[in-house]
Scaffold this motif. Structure first.
Motif, PDB file in Angstrom:
ATOM      1  N   LEU A 114       0.829  -1.210   0.000  1.00  0.00           N
ATOM      2  CA  LEU A 114       0.000   0.000   0.000  1.00  0.00           C
ATOM      3  C   LEU A 114       0.862   1.258   0.000  1.00  0.00           C
ATOM      4  N   VAL A 115       1.982   1.236   0.715  1.00  0.00           N
ATOM      5  CA  VAL A 115       2.896   2.392   0.712  1.00  0.00           C
ATOM      6  C   VAL A 115       3.413   2.629  -0.702  1.00  0.00           C
ATOM      7  N   PHE A 116       3.807   1.555  -1.389  1.00  0.00           N
ATOM      8  CA  PHE A 116       4.289   1.726  -2.762  1.00  0.00           C
ATOM      9  C   PHE A 116       3.175   2.197  -3.686  1.00  0.00           C
ATOM     10  N   TYR A 117       1.945   1.790  -3.410  1.00  0.00           N
ATOM     11  CA  TYR A 117       0.829   2.231  -4.242  1.00  0.00           C
ATOM     12  C   TYR A 117       0.517   3.711  -4.018  1.00  0.00           C
ATOM     13  N   PHE A 118       0.389   4.117  -2.762  1.00  0.00           N
ATOM     14  CA  PHE A 118       0.012   5.495  -2.477  1.00  0.00           C
ATOM     15  C   PHE A 118       1.133   6.501  -2.739  1.00  0.00           C
ATOM     16  N   PHE A 119       2.375   6.075  -2.642  1.00  0.00           N
ATOM     17  CA  PHE A 119       3.523   6.958  -2.922  1.00  0.00           C
ATOM     18  C   PHE A 119       4.231   6.488  -4.185  1.00  0.00           C
ATOM     19  N   ARG A 120       3.495   6.296  -5.268  1.00  0.00           N
ATOM     20  CA  ARG A 120       4.067   5.711  -6.478  1.00  0.00           C
ATOM     21  C   ARG A 120       4.661   6.729  -7.438  1.00  0.00           C
ATOM     22  N   GLY A 121       4.612   7.983  -7.136  1.00  0.00           N
ATOM     23  CA  GLY A 121       5.181   8.975  -8.037  1.00  0.00           C
ATOM     24  C   GLY A 121       6.697   8.984  -7.989  1.00  0.00           C
ATOM     25  N   ARG A 122       7.287   9.659  -8.935  1.00  0.00           N
ATOM     26  CA  ARG A 122       8.744   9.766  -8.987  1.00  0.00           C
ATOM     27  C   ARG A 122       9.249  11.044  -8.319  1.00  0.00           C
ATOM     28  N   LYS A 123       8.373  11.735  -7.635  1.00  0.00           N
ATOM     29  CA  LYS A 123       8.787  12.966  -6.967  1.00  0.00           C
ATOM     30  C   LYS A 123       9.654  12.617  -5.776  1.00  0.00           C
ATOM     31  N   TRP A 124      10.582  13.484  -5.447  1.00  0.00           N
ATOM     32  CA  TRP A 124      11.563  13.182  -4.408  1.00  0.00           C
ATOM     33  C   TRP A 124      10.906  12.961  -3.050  1.00  0.00           C
TER      34      TRP A 124
END
Length: 101
Positions: free
Chosen positions: A8-18
């Protein structure tokens, strides 16, 4: 439970922003070091015993996970069966090493 939380962490924070990458690192460290840290390695540093949770080494998986671009990589029947056989064979090798040590 914690494995699902990591997905879920990888899903919700899946952007490439720093800041998404930093958030993944912090949550990854929190879950793997403070929630799942049952096994620890003991090291002596300057005459002090330092214990490092085994799960902390999972942090080295993050760059590999970040390199995934959503496309299936190279695949063939030979590679497919190589990966199928790798896990049981390496577990057998580790078991045999543990017997002889």
């Amino acid at each position: 439970m914690y494995g699902v939380a990591m997905v879920l962490v990888f899903y919700f924070f899946r952007g490439r922003k720093w800041y998404f990458l930093v958030a993944q690192i912090f949550v990854f460290i929190y879950i793997n070091c403070f929630r799942v840290s049952s096994l620890e390695y003991g090291y002596t540093v300057f005459n002090y015993k330092v214990y490092i949770p085994q799960q902390v080494f999972a942090i080295f998986a993050l760059p590999v996970i970040w390199m995934y671009n959503g496309n299936q990589g190279f695949h063939s029947k030979g590679i497919k069966y190589l990966f199928y056989i790798f896990y049981p064979v390496h577990m057998l090798v580790l078991f045999l090493i543990s017997i002889f040590l």
